[in-house]
Design an enzyme around this catalytic site. Structure first.
Site, PDB file in Angstrom:
ATOM      1  N   GLY A  14       0.784  -1.238   0.000  1.00 47.99           N
ATOM      2  CA  GLY A  14       0.000   0.000   0.000  1.00 47.99           C
ATOM      3  C   GLY A  14       0.810   1.279   0.000  1.00 47.99           C
ATOM      4  N   ILE A  94      -7.508  -9.502 -11.402  1.00 43.01           N
ATOM      5  CA  ILE A  94      -7.949  -8.929 -12.680  1.00 43.01           C
ATOM      6  C   ILE A  94      -9.448  -8.682 -12.584  1.00 43.01           C
ATOM      7  CG2 ILE A  94      -8.291  -9.442 -15.129  1.00 43.01           C
ATOM      8  CD1 ILE A  94      -5.612 -10.994 -14.962  1.00 43.01           C
ATOM      9  N   LEU A  95      -9.870  -7.488 -12.971  1.00 48.82           N
ATOM     10  CA  LEU A  95     -11.297  -7.156 -12.904  1.00 48.82           C
ATOM     11  C   LEU A  95     -11.962  -7.533 -14.231  1.00 48.82           C
ATOM     12  CD1 LEU A  95     -10.913  -3.696 -11.138  1.00 48.82           C
ATOM     13  CD2 LEU A  95     -11.859  -5.788 -10.118  1.00 48.82           C
ATOM     14  N   HIS A 111       1.154   0.926 -13.336  1.00 50.44           N
ATOM     15  CA  HIS A 111       1.855  -0.289 -13.767  1.00 50.44           C
ATOM     16  C   HIS A 111       3.347   0.002 -13.803  1.00 50.44           C
ATOM     17  CE1 HIS A 111       2.246  -4.159 -15.707  1.00 50.44           C
ATOM     18  NE2 HIS A 111       3.115  -3.608 -16.529  1.00 50.44           N
TER      19      HIS A 111
HETATM   20  C1  GRF Z   1       3.624  -1.191  -7.486  1.00 49.46           C
HETATM   21  O1  GRF Z   1       4.881  -1.461  -8.016  1.00 49.46           O
HETATM   22  C2  GRF Z   1       2.625  -1.000  -8.599  1.00 49.46           C
HETATM   23  O2  GRF Z   1       3.168  -0.447  -9.748  1.00 49.46           O
HETATM   24  C3  GRF Z   1       2.203  -2.425  -8.889  1.00 49.46           C
HETATM   25  O3  GRF Z   1       2.171  -3.056  -7.633  1.00 49.46           O
HETATM   26  C4  GRF Z   1       3.062  -2.397  -6.737  1.00 49.46           C
HETATM   27  C5  GRF Z   1       2.251  -1.995  -5.540  1.00 49.46           C
HETATM   28  O4  GRF Z   1       3.037  -1.477  -4.498  1.00 49.46           O
HETATM   29  N1  GRF Z   1       0.944  -2.421  -9.603  1.00 49.46           N
HETATM   30  P1  GRF Z   1       2.349  -0.809  -3.234  1.00 49.46           P
HETATM   31  O5  GRF Z   1       1.397  -1.830  -2.633  1.00 49.46           O
HETATM   32  O6  GRF Z   1       1.620   0.414  -3.691  1.00 49.46           O
HETATM   33  O7  GRF Z   1       3.471  -0.485  -2.301  1.00 49.46           O
END
Ligand code: GRF
Length: 191
Positions: A14, A94-95, A111
């Site tokens: 998070g 995946i939604l 991403h």
């Molecule tokens: C991030 O690298 C984001 O790009 C990917 O998952 C990771 C989540 O990290 N989709 P966090 O839970 O926000 O620390």
């Protein structure tokens, strides 16, 4: 100014959710987090959300046989919050098309690659293996096709000699924490 009401979906740490939360503390930031949703009861981000006084909802996918039922349960939980936009921040489910089409242009994702390169998982190792000299992160609208929706913004990060997936992920994450609040601000200000 009416602030955009955000539901942030997480599955783990998070840190992106916290970077958005930090940004929302600016008085003129045009959005606020009203609920954090997780498909994992032990997601560290849920604890952080609680510590920050944010409402949380846990909907564990493992209790549902069908994706549709899991998603219906999420929709049901969201009802009371009057959400304007869903922010996917490390949400590892995946939604379905049916969920996504119920929130047209209202779901964002971050991403860890420069899309359209390296959709899916393991992005950093794949970029290193291919001998790329840069990677980065992308904030985009979510459409039913995985990691495909219109791009809002990208941040580039050089791949350095000796980078491992971990060191690269760390430097890209720093940029994610800048990119996501910036993208939300841009979208919310244009509404
Ligand atoms: C991030 O690298 C984001 O790009 C990917 O998952 C990771 C989540 O990290 N989709 P966090 O839970 O926000 O620390």
């Amino acid at each position: 100014m009416k602030k955009l009401r955000l539901a942030v979906f997480i599955s783990g740490r998070g840190s992106n959710m916290l970077s958005i939360l930090e940004a929302t503390k600016e008085p003129d930031f045009p959005a606020e987090i009203v609920v954090v949703v997780s498909n994992k009861v032990d997601a560290a981000g849920i604890q952080s959300a609680k510590e920050n006084g944010i409402s949380t909802e846990i909907v564990e996918h493992k209790h549902y046989k069908r994706r549709e039922d899991f998603e219906d349960a999420i929709q049901e939980r969201l009802k009371k919050y009057g959400i304007d936009m869903i922010i996917l921040a490390g949400f590892m489910r995946i939604l379905s098309e049916s969920f996504v089409t119920q929130w047209p242009d209202q779901i964002l994702n971050i991403h860890p690659s420069l899309l359209p390169e390296y959709k899916g998982t393991n992005t950093h190792q794949r970029a290193i293996n291919d001998g790329k000299t840069e990677s980065g992160c992308t904030v985009h609208f979510v459409t039913p096709e995985l990691d495909e929706g219109p791009i809002i913004l990208q941040k580039k990060v050089p791949i350095l000699k000796g980078d491992t997936a971990e060191t690269l992920a760390h430097r890209i994450l720093e940029q994610e924490h800048i990119a996501y609040p910036e993208a939300i601000k841009r979208i919310a200000s244009n509404l």
